[in-house]
Design a protein around this motif. Structure first.
Motif, PDB file in Angstrom:
ATOM      1  N   VAL A   1       0.786  -1.155  -0.113  1.00 37.98           N
ATOM      2  CA  VAL A   1       0.160   0.104  -0.114  1.00 37.98           C
ATOM      3  C   VAL A   1       0.708   1.462  -0.090  1.00 37.98           C
ATOM      4  O   VAL A   1       0.181   2.096  -0.398  1.00 37.98           O
ATOM      5  N   ALA A   2       2.166   1.342   0.957  1.00 36.45           N
ATOM      6  CA  ALA A   2       2.878   2.602   0.922  1.00 36.45           C
ATOM      7  C   ALA A   2       3.615   2.909  -0.707  1.00 36.45           C
ATOM      8  O   ALA A   2       3.079   4.210  -0.802  1.00 36.45           O
ATOM      9  N   THR A   3       3.429   2.215  -1.683  1.00 34.83           N
ATOM     10  CA  THR A   3       3.778   2.703  -2.734  1.00 34.83           C
ATOM     11  C   THR A   3       2.691   3.808  -3.499  1.00 34.83           C
ATOM     12  O   THR A   3       2.471   4.987  -3.891  1.00 34.83           O
ATOM     13  N   VAL A   4       0.812   3.657  -2.789  1.00 43.52           N
ATOM     14  CA  VAL A   4       0.155   4.304  -2.892  1.00 43.52           C
ATOM     15  C   VAL A   4      -0.246   5.373  -2.399  1.00 43.52           C
ATOM     16  O   VAL A   4      -0.475   6.664  -2.894  1.00 43.52           O
ATOM     17  N   GLU A   5       0.075   4.576  -0.928  1.00 42.66           N
ATOM     18  CA  GLU A   5      -0.187   5.966  -0.346  1.00 42.66           C
ATOM     19  C   GLU A   5       1.060   7.232  -0.368  1.00 42.66           C
ATOM     20  O   GLU A   5       0.429   8.057  -0.267  1.00 42.66           O
TER      21      GLU A   5
END
Ligand SMILES: *Cc1c(COP(=O)(O)O)cnc(C)c1O
Length: 368
Positions: free
Chosen positions: A87-91
């Motif tokens: 998820v961090a990529t998109v956050e």
């Protein structure tokens, strides 16, 4: 006999004395923020990756966020990436006020499909984040070519892939910035959170240093809104002890993968991962596909063998990202992967007995 999915303590034991004395030296020095361990680590990782500069930050997530900002990504921009990632990529994209635009993955590498990127590039698109998933590099030749034709920035998500290469060139050295994580389960892990950005652009390098230190170029003078996002001296000292062993850790991961490739052949309901031509896979995960995944997971669990699903639900289908407007069926390969993937223990210090225990348990379930 049980087999743990991951155990960092075995690696620590092998360098226990060096770790203790490095930690003691930092404690005794009284300098805990932005001291010599951080600046030396930055030079060492930049040299290892083959980039001109590196900037230590507080996590892989911050590495992505600060790199996007240093590349000028802002509200109203679009950034292309994969829905099959952590998820961090998109956050990080959303933190900048930009909009993530997803592109489906290739079934063999689980990475962004270069052939599908072009149709997703709109006038608002400013950057691509290729994610080198599970430790295998994306096809960077195709991605860099597209980026230069459309004048897009490339921010590589190398969180799972330090040391991985494409065409003999390391990840983190292709794009405008390369983002790394030292989270304990990554291929080079510290004792908490930590991250780093590599770049060969002096402008991006300077901007990253300003952003990680509250936006200050001159002490107590702020010309942009920055962050508190520094890598600790303690974590940097720990990573500096492990970095000289990284090449060895990675070859052990590859040897473990080799063991699985040899011992898990010709099983009907199991597809082994593929290592692409031109790619040096670093196996942060050894990820299989199986149409009978849940039964297989249960069988392994019953025998005390660790296995994980990375990732069970694509980001375009998560409730936090509903507002992006995607629906089921939008990315068929990513959605098929979320149903089929299963990752086996692969950490460098696994013993041959443990590896064969895993293989026997899988065969026992699939053959009966
Ligand atoms: C781990 C990871 C991150 C985030 O790193 P943290 O250090 O945990 O913030 C980003 N992207 C991917 C693909 C990751 O696996």
């Amino acid at each position: 006999m049980s087999v743990t999915f991951f155990d960092i303590t075995r690696q620590n034991q092998a360098v226990a004395n060096e770790l203790s004395s490095a930690i003691k030296m930092v404690v005794d020095s009284g300098r805990y923020i932005l001291g010599e361990n951080v600046s030396l680590l930055e030079k060492e990782v930049a040299a290892f990756v083959g980039a001109k500069y590196a900037v230590g930050v507080s996590s892989g997530t911050d590495a992505l966020h600060l790199a996007l900002r240093a590349c000028g990504i802002q509200a109203g921009d679009e950034v292309i990436t994969t829905p099959f990632t952590f998820v961090a990529t998109v956050e990080a994209i959303v933190y900048c006020g930009a909009t993530p635009v997803f592109v489906d993955i290739e079934p063999n590498s689980f990475n962004l499909d270069p052939a599908k990127i072009e149709e997703a590039i709109s006038k608002k698109c400013k950057a691509i984040i290729p994610v080198h998933l599970y430790g295998q590099a994306c096809n960077m030749t195709s991605i860099m070519d597209l980026a230069s034709r459309y004048k897009l920035k490339v921010i590589e998500d190398c969180a799972q892939a330090i040391g991985a290469a494409f065409d003999n060139r390391q990840v983190g050295s292709f794009g405008d910035a390369g983002c790394f994580s030292f989270f304990p389960t990554k291929n080079l892990g510290c004792f908490g959170d930590g991250g780093l950005v590599t770049t060969s652009s002096a402008t991006i390098y300077e901007e990253l240093k300003v952003l990680r230190g509250h936006g200050s170029r001159k002490t107590y003078h702020y010309d942009l809104i920055g962050y508190n996002s520094r890598l600790d001296e303690l974590q940097a000292a720990i990573i500096r002890i492990k970095l000289p062993h990284l090449t060895n850790y990675l070859s052990k991961r590859r040897q473990n993968a080799e063991f699985y490739y040899k011992n898990l052949t010709r099983l009907k309901e199991l597809a082994l991962p593929s290592e692409l031509i031109s790619s040096y896979h670093t196996y942060n995960q050894f990820t299989l596909r199986s149409p009978v995944r849940s039964g297989l997971m249960d069988a392994l669990k019953t025998q005390g063998i660790g296995a994980m699903v990375y990732y069970p639900l694509c980001l375009h289908l998560q409730s936090a990202y509903k507002w992006l407007g995607y629906s089921v069926g939008a990315f068929p390969e990513s959605e098929r992967a979320q149903e089929e993937v299963i990752s086996l223990p692969i950490f460098p210090e696994l013993t041959e007995i443990e590896l064969s225990t895993v293989c026997s348990a899988i065969k026992e379930y699939l053959i009966k």
